[in-house]
Write an enzyme that holds these catalytic residues in place. Structure first.
Site, PDB file in Angstrom:
ATOM      1  N   ARG A  60       0.712  -1.280  -0.486  1.00  9.23           N
ATOM      2  CA  ARG A  60       0.065   0.276   0.124  1.00  9.23           C
ATOM      3  C   ARG A  60       0.905   1.102  -0.110  1.00  9.23           C
ATOM      4  NH1 ARG A  60      -2.534  -3.108   3.307  1.00  9.23           N
ATOM      5  NH2 ARG A  60      -4.855  -4.326   2.561  1.00  9.23           N
ATOM      6  N   ASN A  67      -1.033   8.692  -4.134  1.00  7.58           N
ATOM      7  CA  ASN A  67      -2.330   8.652  -3.832  1.00  7.58           C
ATOM      8  C   ASN A  67      -1.777  10.255  -2.399  1.00  7.58           C
ATOM      9  OD1 ASN A  67      -3.394   7.328  -5.216  1.00  7.58           O
ATOM     10  ND2 ASN A  67      -3.827   5.524  -3.613  1.00  7.58           N
ATOM     11  N   ILE A  90      -9.992   6.331   3.264  1.00 10.03           N
ATOM     12  CA  ILE A  90     -10.219   5.070   2.357  1.00 10.03           C
ATOM     13  C   ILE A  90      -9.123   4.849   1.897  1.00 10.03           C
ATOM     14  CG2 ILE A  90     -11.521   2.933   0.944  1.00 10.03           C
ATOM     15  CD1 ILE A  90     -13.972   4.855   1.853  1.00 10.03           C
ATOM     16  N   SER A  91      -8.942   6.098   0.859  1.00 14.12           N
ATOM     17  CA  SER A  91      -7.560   6.010  -0.026  1.00 14.12           C
ATOM     18  C   SER A  91      -6.208   5.922   0.453  1.00 14.12           C
ATOM     19  CB  SER A  91      -7.018   7.409  -0.193  1.00 14.12           C
ATOM     20  OG  SER A  91      -8.309   8.086  -0.869  1.00 14.12           O
ATOM     21  N   ASP A 123     -10.961  -4.915   7.586  1.00 20.34           N
ATOM     22  CA  ASP A 123     -10.344  -5.579   8.203  1.00 20.34           C
ATOM     23  C   ASP A 123     -10.977  -6.307   9.129  1.00 20.34           C
ATOM     24  OD1 ASP A 123      -8.052  -4.628   6.880  1.00 20.34           O
ATOM     25  OD2 ASP A 123      -8.228  -2.905   8.216  1.00 20.34           O
ATOM     26  N   ARG A 126     -13.332  -8.413   7.060  1.00 18.68           N
ATOM     27  CA  ARG A 126     -12.637 -10.044   6.711  1.00 18.68           C
ATOM     28  C   ARG A 126     -12.816 -11.443   7.656  1.00 18.68           C
ATOM     29  NH1 ARG A 126      -8.625  -6.159   2.809  1.00 18.68           N
ATOM     30  NH2 ARG A 126      -9.458  -6.827   1.365  1.00 18.68           N
ATOM     31  N   HIS A 150      -3.765  -0.004   9.034  1.00 20.42           N
ATOM     32  CA  HIS A 150      -4.152  -0.398   8.038  1.00 20.42           C
ATOM     33  C   HIS A 150      -3.373  -1.132   6.761  1.00 20.42           C
ATOM     34  CE1 HIS A 150      -7.153  -2.178   4.233  1.00 20.42           C
ATOM     35  NE2 HIS A 150      -6.898  -0.932   4.101  1.00 20.42           N
ATOM     36  N   MET A 201     -14.303  -3.807  -0.379  1.00 17.03           N
ATOM     37  CA  MET A 201     -14.389  -2.132  -0.037  1.00 17.03           C
ATOM     38  C   MET A 201     -15.620  -1.642   0.297  1.00 17.03           C
ATOM     39  SD  MET A 201     -11.654  -0.470   1.073  1.00 17.03           S
ATOM     40  CE  MET A 201     -12.377  -0.123   2.646  1.00 17.03           C
TER      41      MET A 201
HETATM   42  C1  LMR Z   1      -8.130  -3.474   0.819  1.00 12.65           C
HETATM   43  O1  LMR Z   1      -7.518  -3.911   2.080  1.00 12.65           O
HETATM   44  O2  LMR Z   1      -7.960  -4.522   0.541  1.00 12.65           O
HETATM   45  C2  LMR Z   1      -7.550  -1.988   0.280  1.00 12.65           C
HETATM   46  O3  LMR Z   1      -6.484  -1.918   1.355  1.00 12.65           O
HETATM   47  C3  LMR Z   1      -6.802  -2.249  -0.907  1.00 12.65           C
HETATM   48  C4  LMR Z   1      -5.709  -3.161  -0.850  1.00 12.65           C
HETATM   49  O4  LMR Z   1      -4.534  -2.027  -2.063  1.00 12.65           O
HETATM   50  O5  LMR Z   1      -5.568  -4.187  -0.460  1.00 12.65           O
END
Ligand code: LMR
Length: 286
Positions: A60, A67, A90-91, A123, A126, A150, A201
């Site tokens: 990232r 970004n 979110i970016s 996160d 998931r 993140h 997302m």
């Molecule tokens: C994610 O967690 O899916 C997003 O942050 C996009 C990424 O690049 O993983």
């Protein structure tokens, strides 16, 4: 009458989204820096998903150069047009873009740390899904706190604090932790150059935005994990459970009891987070 494909790009965006059935809300499209002011003026909640996605092999942080500038520009617009809005960032890299946003708001004199939140909901989504898979539960009934940040090792699921309580073998804990930390990369690799997570997302972003709106409306006990300005650790930003209310983040909860595995993960997470936060701050101030 206008053809379906006609109109400028912003009108086309509005038309595409106008098939949704939100309650009493109107969908409008805006495009480009010249329409930023119109897009932002009067907003209570601004969600920033803008920027480029990862390709396989990228972290990232590799998105920073593009970004970071995009987030900075958008936050300058927010400071000017809707300084009291709740901002959901979110970016990526979120661990750096949230500190950038904070610096922009400080410079503009509009900074309210309660109103700035990095979205780490995916996160949690998931983690709940992967844990539920192993337990054979409904993911909607599982709550895994995910703290830290993140990106990679900064994503720290606290599997010892899952609700309802459960226990795993050390192999399961290692597997789950790694799968949650690498969930984004799993998607980036599966998409093989076509970007990163979009559907999950969007789902997570809506869930989180909805929680912020419920907080603004005055609903009680809206508690979510988010990457926020924080004193939970020695770092100036950290993701943990927060209570959302009329002013944004009304309360930040401490991490609670962590086991030895999580403590070791926390140390690794803090080291990487400190560097990412510093990178964002120095970019915004250069
Ligand atoms: C994610 O967690 O899916 C997003 O942050 C996009 C990424 O690049 O993983």
């Amino acid at each position: 009458m206008q053809q379906h494909g006609g109109g400028d790009a912003s009108q086309r965006i509005a038309r595409i989204s106008a098939h949704l059935n939100p309650n009493k809300s109107q969908v409008r499209g805006f495009l480009g820096p010249q329409q930023l002011e119109n897009a932002l003026t009067g907003m209570d909640l601004v969600i920033i998903p803008a920027g480029v996605p990862r390709k396989p092999g990228m972290t990232r942080d590799d998105l920073f150069n593009i970004n970071a500038g995009i987030v900075k520009t958008l936050c300058e617009g927010i400071a000017k047009c809707c300084p009291k809005a709740i901002v959901n960032v979110i970016s990526n890299p979120v661990n750096s873009t949230v500190p950038i946003a904070a610096e922009v708001f400080k410079k503009a004199g509009t900074y309210d740390p309660r109103r700035l939140l990095g979205v780490t909901m995916l996160d949690v989504v998931r983690a709940n899904t992967f844990v539920a898979e192993i337990l054979g539960h409904d993911p909607r009934e599982v709550d895994v706190p995910v703290v830290g940040g993140h990106a990679g090792v900064t994503i720290l699921p606290l599997l010892s604090q899952i609700k309802p309580p459960c226990s795993f073998t050390s192999e399961e804990i290692a597997h789950l932790t790694s799968r949650i930390q690498n969930g984004g990369t799993e998607v980036v690799e599966a998409k093989a150059g076509a970007g990163s997570a979009t559907l999950s997302m969007a789902y997570a972003a809506v869930k989180f935005a909805d929680a912020c709106l419920r907080g603004l409306r005055g609903d009680a006990d809206v508690i979510r994990c988010a990457f926020v300005p924080s004193v939970v650790t020695e770092l100036p930003f950290f993701a943990s459970k927060v209570r959302l209310g009329r002013n944004g983040v009304e309360e930040i909860y401490p991490l609670g009891p962590v086991n030895e595995f999580e403590r070791a993960g926390l140390e690794k997470a803090k080291k990487e987070l400190a560097a990412s936060i510093e990178k964002g701050i120095s970019f915004a101030n250069k």
